[in-house]
Design a protein around this motif. Sequence first.
Motif, PDB file in Angstrom:
ATOM      1  N   PRO A 103       0.809  -1.231   0.000  1.00  0.00           N
ATOM      2  CA  PRO A 103       0.000   0.000   0.000  1.00  0.00           C
ATOM      3  C   PRO A 103       0.838   1.276   0.000  1.00  0.00           C
ATOM      4  O   PRO A 103       0.370   2.327  -0.440  1.00  0.00           O
ATOM      5  CB  PRO A 103      -0.818  -0.115   1.290  1.00  0.00           C
TER       6      PRO A 103
ATOM      7  N   ASP B 253       0.129   0.770  -4.257  1.00  0.00           N
ATOM      8  CA  ASP B 253      -1.223   1.338  -4.301  1.00  0.00           C
ATOM      9  C   ASP B 253      -1.341   2.413  -3.230  1.00  0.00           C
ATOM     10  O   ASP B 253      -1.734   2.156  -2.100  1.00  0.00           O
ATOM     11  CB  ASP B 253      -2.269   0.239  -4.083  1.00  0.00           C
TER      12      ASP B 253
ATOM     13  N   ASP C 145      -3.397   4.648  -2.804  1.00  0.00           N
ATOM     14  CA  ASP C 145      -4.758   4.988  -2.387  1.00  0.00           C
ATOM     15  C   ASP C 145      -5.364   3.983  -1.405  1.00  0.00           C
ATOM     16  O   ASP C 145      -6.494   4.173  -0.946  1.00  0.00           O
ATOM     17  CB  ASP C 145      -5.674   5.084  -3.620  1.00  0.00           C
ATOM     18  N   ASP C 146      -4.612   2.919  -1.091  1.00  0.00           N
ATOM     19  CA  ASP C 146      -5.138   1.870  -0.219  1.00  0.00           C
ATOM     20  C   ASP C 146      -4.973   2.277   1.241  1.00  0.00           C
ATOM     21  O   ASP C 146      -4.054   1.817   1.929  1.00  0.00           O
ATOM     22  CB  ASP C 146      -4.412   0.551  -0.521  1.00  0.00           C
TER      23      ASP C 146
ATOM     24  N   ASP D 275      -6.904   1.594   3.817  1.00  0.00           N
ATOM     25  CA  ASP D 275      -7.154   0.479   4.730  1.00  0.00           C
ATOM     26  C   ASP D 275      -5.907  -0.392   4.863  1.00  0.00           C
ATOM     27  O   ASP D 275      -5.562  -0.839   5.969  1.00  0.00           O
ATOM     28  CB  ASP D 275      -8.333  -0.370   4.238  1.00  0.00           C
ATOM     29  N   GLY D 276      -5.245  -0.640   3.732  1.00  0.00           N
ATOM     30  CA  GLY D 276      -4.018  -1.431   3.765  1.00  0.00           C
ATOM     31  C   GLY D 276      -2.926  -0.748   4.570  1.00  0.00           C
ATOM     32  O   GLY D 276      -2.190  -1.398   5.331  1.00  0.00           O
TER      33      GLY D 276
END
Length: 316
Positions: free
Chosen positions: A13, A17, A19-20, A22-23
Amino acid sequence: MANLAIPTVDFSPFFIDDDDQDGKNNAKEIIKQACSDYGFFQVVNHGIPRDLIKRALKLSQTFFAFPDEEKLKYSPGSAAPLPAGYNKQPEHSADKNEYLLMFPPQSTFNVLPTNPPEFREVLEELFTYFARTGEVIERILNDCLGLPPNFLKEYNNDRSWDFMAALRYFPATETENNGISEHEDGNCITFVIQDEVGGLEVRKDGDWIPVIPAQGTIVVNISDVIQVLSNNKFKSATHRVVRSKERSRHSFAFFYNLQGDKWVEPLPQFSEEIGEAPKYRGFLYKDYQTLRMRNKTHPPSKPEDVIHISHYAIST
């Protein structure tokens, strides 16, 4: 031995990614708990190319297999202000290893090999990736500790003090299996890449927990500076390397360091602001490093006389 394992964190994350959220939050929770319980965790998808890690380990194996006369061409020499280059532990040392020490690629201290070909280039590339990963982990630790944004980055803003070591640990003998004696690291954060031989162990609640090697994984451990700043909220864990009888062990260690004139003491966020007494008196980082170096150059006759961060602990 306790049935325990060092936590593993997926860093994708933060690198793949962005934008993750939550991760990221899940990774931070694992890291926060690991730093409180172990002082150690492992990271996958950390941004350092797996192929670069494989090449670095292979070239390191090739270099350390050279005869001593070839490796000694890259020794620092008596005039060097720092032991950058090839070094070997003296015969009387309790630790049985040899290592190649380097500072940032632009440093004039470095004495890096031109043989095998590409080794110097790979070392410099690996160093650069480690430094970038260090900045990411420092930012995450900053969040895990609840500090103001960029607090640790602004406190520790001089990357010229970082250093990296390529290490070879000799096979164990019938009477000795110590690669590196049990200790805590004196810097801020340490990163380790180890080959499949393994041998790194972390002590928790009196048990030694092996850190099992896995391809593409780096090991992260919190060191003394973070322990002091957090007033023991995060742990600088005791660890060691146990040598295999069959094979040499190869690894890389990167030390995300601190400028020598920095003052180190428990931050008010973890002491007076929350009604907690400071657990350490303040000190200049370079003074602590001088004491730690004396442990190596003039080993005390009694183990209890070895200087640890407890040297600055305030008795309660």
